[in-house]
Scaffold this motif. Structure first.
Motif, PDB file in Angstrom:
ATOM      1  N   GLY A 161      -0.607  -3.409   1.961  1.00  0.00           N
ATOM      2  CA  GLY A 161       0.531  -2.389   2.693  1.00  0.00           C
ATOM      3  C   GLY A 161       0.811  -3.456   3.074  1.00  0.00           C
ATOM      4  O   GLY A 161       2.607  -2.220   2.957  1.00  0.00           O
ATOM      5  N   ARG A 203      -0.272   4.022  -2.242  1.00  0.00           N
ATOM      6  CA  ARG A 203       1.309   5.708  -1.504  1.00  0.00           C
ATOM      7  C   ARG A 203       2.129   4.553  -3.176  1.00  0.00           C
ATOM      8  O   ARG A 203       2.836   6.108  -3.090  1.00  0.00           O
ATOM      9  N   GLY A 238     -12.314   9.045   5.155  1.00  0.00           N
ATOM     10  CA  GLY A 238     -12.556   8.180   6.500  1.00  0.00           C
ATOM     11  C   GLY A 238     -14.046   7.563   6.179  1.00  0.00           C
ATOM     12  O   GLY A 238     -13.782   6.099   5.622  1.00  0.00           O
TER      13      GLY A 238
HETATM   14  P1  NAP Z   1      -2.862   5.141   8.156  1.00  0.00           P
HETATM   15  O1  NAP Z   1      -1.506   7.049   8.921  1.00  0.00           O
HETATM   16  O2  NAP Z   1      -3.239   4.715   8.766  1.00  0.00           O
HETATM   17  O3  NAP Z   1      -3.481   5.856   7.201  1.00  0.00           O
HETATM   18  C1  NAP Z   1      -3.596   7.368   6.067  1.00  0.00           C
HETATM   19  C2  NAP Z   1      -5.261   6.959   5.482  1.00  0.00           C
HETATM   20  O4  NAP Z   1      -5.228   6.584   4.591  1.00  0.00           O
HETATM   21  C3  NAP Z   1      -6.655   6.132   6.066  1.00  0.00           C
HETATM   22  O5  NAP Z   1      -7.367   6.980   6.959  1.00  0.00           O
HETATM   23  C4  NAP Z   1      -6.968   5.813   4.530  1.00  0.00           C
HETATM   24  O6  NAP Z   1      -8.188   6.646   4.693  1.00  0.00           O
HETATM   25  C5  NAP Z   1      -5.582   5.709   4.466  1.00  0.00           C
HETATM   26  N1  NAP Z   1      -5.196   4.336   3.559  1.00  0.00           N
HETATM   27  C6  NAP Z   1      -4.708   3.579   4.540  1.00  0.00           C
HETATM   28  N2  NAP Z   1      -4.287   1.827   4.385  1.00  0.00           N
HETATM   29  C7  NAP Z   1      -5.211   1.940   3.492  1.00  0.00           C
HETATM   30  C8  NAP Z   1      -5.559   0.847   3.006  1.00  0.00           C
HETATM   31  N3  NAP Z   1      -4.993  -0.254   2.932  1.00  0.00           N
HETATM   32  N4  NAP Z   1      -6.471   1.197   1.724  1.00  0.00           N
HETATM   33  C9  NAP Z   1      -6.649   1.999   1.784  1.00  0.00           C
HETATM   34  N5  NAP Z   1      -7.122   2.816   2.219  1.00  0.00           N
HETATM   35  C10 NAP Z   1      -5.855   3.150   2.950  1.00  0.00           C
HETATM   36  O7  NAP Z   1      -1.817   4.959   7.337  1.00  0.00           O
HETATM   37  P2  NAP Z   1       0.016   4.604   6.708  1.00  0.00           P
HETATM   38  O8  NAP Z   1       0.693   5.127   7.671  1.00  0.00           O
HETATM   39  O9  NAP Z   1      -0.233   6.094   5.489  1.00  0.00           O
HETATM   40  O10 NAP Z   1       0.189   3.807   5.590  1.00  0.00           O
HETATM   41  C11 NAP Z   1      -0.518   3.399   4.587  1.00  0.00           C
HETATM   42  C12 NAP Z   1      -0.461   2.517   3.852  1.00  0.00           C
HETATM   43  O11 NAP Z   1       1.017   2.322   3.404  1.00  0.00           O
HETATM   44  C13 NAP Z   1      -1.287   1.347   4.977  1.00  0.00           C
HETATM   45  O12 NAP Z   1      -1.813   0.162   4.077  1.00  0.00           O
HETATM   46  C14 NAP Z   1       0.348   0.515   5.607  1.00  0.00           C
HETATM   47  O13 NAP Z   1      -0.244  -1.227   4.944  1.00  0.00           O
HETATM   48  C15 NAP Z   1       1.159   0.579   4.099  1.00  0.00           C
HETATM   49  N6  NAP Z   1       2.355   0.870   5.249  1.00  0.00           N
HETATM   50  C16 NAP Z   1       2.123   1.301   6.164  1.00  0.00           C
HETATM   51  C17 NAP Z   1       3.645   1.770   6.314  1.00  0.00           C
HETATM   52  C18 NAP Z   1       3.782   2.516   7.776  1.00  0.00           C
HETATM   53  O14 NAP Z   1       4.640   2.512   8.772  1.00  0.00           O
HETATM   54  N7  NAP Z   1       2.748   3.079   8.778  1.00  0.00           N
HETATM   55  C19 NAP Z   1       4.929   0.799   6.733  1.00  0.00           C
HETATM   56  C20 NAP Z   1       5.168  -0.056   5.439  1.00  0.00           C
HETATM   57  C21 NAP Z   1       3.518   0.236   5.325  1.00  0.00           C
HETATM   58  P3  NAP Z   1      -9.181   7.470   3.892  1.00  0.00           P
HETATM   59  O15 NAP Z   1      -9.287   8.209   5.369  1.00  0.00           O
HETATM   60  O16 NAP Z   1      -9.043   8.180   2.906  1.00  0.00           O
HETATM   61  O17 NAP Z   1      -9.915   6.077   3.955  1.00  0.00           O
END
Ligand code: NAP
Length: 244
Positions: free
Chosen positions: A9, A35, A53
């Motif tokens: 991601g 996303r 989960g």
């Molecule tokens: P999060 O709150 O830690 O994750 C929420 C849920 O999304 C996780 O419990 C999982 O669902 C699913 N998920 C997250 N990353 C995943 C992956 N790589 N592969 C499969 N399922 C995934 O994450 P978030 O902040 O929403 O971020 C989502 C994605 O965007 C991540 O992969 C991250 O690397 C990318 N991203 C995030 C940010 C940020 O600031 N948070 C910035 C840039 C990129 P389940 O519980 O159903 O498994």
């Protein structure tokens, strides 16, 4: 053939996935939350969407016969980081966290805060026009600031309503050049910048904020789960090669 799951991601995660394919006797599976509509995907086996989960992830790790896991999610993706740490402990699968080093405040002065709501409290005492450069998922913490105006940047048009009384939204996928960011600050008359400490190469928006003397509120990274953290692709490849 051993099987590696990379939770991705970020740009670094994509680069890492490409490099891991050069390790002999290793097959890489790259996972995204799903996303965005047009994500950067490395040329390797790929899956998308949450696992359901911790239990869903444990099932996936077993069914897909995963031997190693690299959590290369963004440092603020703390739910996924926690789930994968617990799932790997429970299954005994070796895991590391791969993440870029956080930005250090000695590059420039900023107000460090631990949470989104603390950032919102700080803004209440500052300028009116705020570049809220934190994505679109944690905006609720700022919705009580109805007298302020916010600039929001997103990769795609958000599906959900933005919970801010006064705002403009612009679309774009980084990294952005300093000229691009300076034009943005000037065009929108930005008086305050709010950023997450995403780490890695210092973002242009921070350099521009410093140049223009714009106060910056930095939301620091959440603590990662216990376990080994590696910061470079090279040391991560070494870790993989050292696995029995
Ligand atoms: P999060 O709150 O830690 O994750 C929420 C849920 O999304 C996780 O419990 C999982 O669902 C699913 N998920 C997250 N990353 C995943 C992956 N790589 N592969 C499969 N399922 C995934 O994450 P978030 O902040 O929403 O971020 C989502 C994605 O965007 C991540 O992969 C991250 O690397 C990318 N991203 C995030 C940010 C940020 O600031 N948070 C910035 C840039 C990129 P389940 O519980 O159903 O498994």
């Amino acid at each position: 053939m051993r099987r590696l799951l990379i939770l991705g991601g970020t740009g670094e995660a994509t680069k890492l996935a490409i490099e891991t394919q050069k390790v002999t006797n290793l097959r890489t599976i790259y996972s995204l939350a799903g996303r965005t509509n047009a994500p950067n995907i490395p040329l390797c086996e790929f899956r998308t969407g949450g696992f359901g989960g911790i239990n869903g992830l444990i099932r996936y790790l077993q069914d897909a016969k995963i031997d190693f896991v690299i959590d290369a999610t963004h440092p603020f993706a703390d739910q996924m980081a926690s789930n994968v740490a617990k799932a790997c402990t429970s299954t005994g699968i070796p895991r590391i966290k791969f993440c870029r080093p956080a930005w250090e405040p000695n590059h420039m002065p900023w107000i460090s805060v631990p949470t989104y709501s603390e950032a919102a409290n700080q803004i209440s005492l500052m300028g009116q026009r705020v570049f809220l450069s934190i994505g679109i998922n944690k905006l609720n913490a700022f919705s009580f600031l109805s007298q302020k105006w916010f600039l929001i940047r997103a990769i795609e048009i958000p599906i959900r309503k933005i919970p801010l009384a006064n705002h403009d939204i612009i679309l774009g996928r980084g990294p952005f050049t300093a000229i691009h960011e300076q034009n943005l600050f000037t065009k929108f008359g930005i008086e305050v910048l709010v950023s997450k400490n995403s780490g890695g190469v210092l973002a242009s928006k921070l350099k521009v904020a410093e140049r223009l003397q714009i106060p910056t509120i930095m939301i620091e990274q959440p603590l990662p789960p216990k376990g080994r953290i590696l910061h470079s692709i090279e040391e991560t490849l070494d870790w993989l090669r050292d696995q029995p």
